[in-house]
Design a protein around this motif. Structure first.
Motif, PDB file in Angstrom:
ATOM      1  N   TYR A   1       1.434   5.614   5.430  1.00  0.00           N
ATOM      2  CA  TYR A   1       0.052   5.237   5.135  1.00  0.00           C
ATOM      3  C   TYR A   1      -0.335   5.732   3.735  1.00  0.00           C
ATOM      4  O   TYR A   1      -0.691   6.896   3.551  1.00  0.00           O
ATOM      5  CB  TYR A   1      -0.900   5.795   6.193  1.00  0.00           C
ATOM      6  N   PRO A   2      -0.259   4.854   2.725  1.00  0.00           N
ATOM      7  CA  PRO A   2      -0.551   5.267   1.349  1.00  0.00           C
ATOM      8  C   PRO A   2      -1.978   5.752   1.161  1.00  0.00           C
ATOM      9  O   PRO A   2      -2.240   6.588   0.291  1.00  0.00           O
ATOM     10  CB  PRO A   2      -0.275   4.004   0.527  1.00  0.00           C
TER      11      PRO A   2
ATOM     12  N   THR B   1      -4.101  -1.022  -1.764  1.00  0.00           N
ATOM     13  CA  THR B   1      -3.615  -1.474  -3.067  1.00  0.00           C
ATOM     14  C   THR B   1      -4.766  -1.970  -3.931  1.00  0.00           C
ATOM     15  O   THR B   1      -5.567  -2.791  -3.510  1.00  0.00           O
ATOM     16  CB  THR B   1      -2.582  -2.593  -2.891  1.00  0.00           C
TER      17      THR B   1
ATOM     18  N   HIS C   1      -1.932   9.373   1.874  1.00  0.00           N
ATOM     19  CA  HIS C   1      -1.261  10.099   0.790  1.00  0.00           C
ATOM     20  C   HIS C   1      -2.175  10.222  -0.430  1.00  0.00           C
ATOM     21  O   HIS C   1      -2.233  11.274  -1.073  1.00  0.00           O
ATOM     22  CB  HIS C   1       0.029   9.372   0.394  1.00  0.00           C
ATOM     23  N   ALA C   2      -2.905   9.134  -0.738  1.00  0.00           N
ATOM     24  CA  ALA C   2      -3.797   9.160  -1.898  1.00  0.00           C
ATOM     25  C   ALA C   2      -4.914  10.181  -1.714  1.00  0.00           C
ATOM     26  O   ALA C   2      -5.285  10.887  -2.665  1.00  0.00           O
ATOM     27  CB  ALA C   2      -4.385   7.765  -2.126  1.00  0.00           C
TER      28      ALA C   2
ATOM     29  N   THR D   1       1.077   5.069  -4.523  1.00  0.00           N
ATOM     30  CA  THR D   1       0.257   4.411  -3.496  1.00  0.00           C
ATOM     31  C   THR D   1      -0.435   3.134  -3.954  1.00  0.00           C
ATOM     32  O   THR D   1      -0.888   2.348  -3.118  1.00  0.00           O
ATOM     33  CB  THR D   1      -0.831   5.382  -2.998  1.00  0.00           C
TER      34      THR D   1
END
Length: 225
Positions: free
Chosen positions: A29-30, A84, A33-34, A64
């Motif tokens: 799950y980006p 994104t 992470h971000a 990410t």
């Protein structure tokens, strides 16, 4: 710290039906992470560091696809779905339990100094591709429709759609005084459609009235035009 990490993971399960396991969330799950990388950068940024926090932000963007300036203030419970193309500016403030979808921009409108990015209230949903630009507040429990461009203050419990964004009041943001996170960002009113429906309704009423007048004229022996 661990309690906050657990809450971050729990938020994903609450708002994403695709989440299957903790390991999947941790590794894939980006948005999560971000957020975690932003907290590290924000920690150093608040202590006067400049280059190192920006490096962390750039690394996060590379990994990410999400760019969060280390100066931005992020509340607890933020959920970034896919993510994104999301950009959050330096002076942006994001409240608690906010949901951002891919392509969202919380940006400024010029080169002015000081506070130049929006303040997002609690329980706000900003749908895909929406742009919130300028130093103003989006009130609690509001929704920003996909692709909207918001340039002015949004009152609490409101829905905004269109370019430029138009505020459309929407019932159901609070149920019996209990705040909820409404993720139904695809079920938004269309102000243009509503206006066309009003015009159509008005025309039907006018036709009915004209028909009644013509009927009265015929009864009185007067030929209608």
């Amino acid at each position: 710290m661990f309690a906050r990490l657990q809450k971050d993971i729990r938020v994903v399960f609450e708002r994403d039906p695709a989440a299957r396991s903790v390991w999947e969330v941790l590794l894939c799950y980006p948005g999560l992470h971000a957020i975690w990388l932003h907290r590290i950068g924000h920690y150093f940024y608040k202590r006067g560091w400049v280059v190192f926090p920006r490096m962390i932000s750039n690394i996060a963007r590379f990994i990410t696809g999400i760019e969060i300036h280390p100066g931005a203030t992020i509340g607890e419970g933020l959920f970034i779905d896919h993510g994104t193309g999301i950009v959050i500016g330096e002076t942006a403030e994001v409240g608690e339990n906010v949901t951002l979808y891919q392509g969202v921009t919380l940006g400024g409108t010029g080169k002015e100094k000081g506070k130049r990015h929006p303040t997002i209230g609690n329980n706000v949903v900003v749908a895909s591709g929406a742009k919130v630009l300028g130093s103003f507040t989006v009130g609690d429990n509001s929704k920003i429709g996909a692709g909207s461009v918001v340039l002015k203050t949004v009152p609490p419990n409101s829905t905004v759609v269109g370019i430029p964004g138009q505020i459309v009041w929407h019932n159901g943001k609070k149920i019996n005084g209990v705040e909820i996170i409404d993720l139904e960002h695809d079920d938004l009113p269309d102000p243009v459609q509503e206006m066309l429906q009003c015009l159509q309704h008005h025309m039907f009423k006018m036709e009915e009235r004209i028909n009644l007048l013509e009927e009265e004229l015929r009864k009185n022996g007067i030929k209608s035009i």
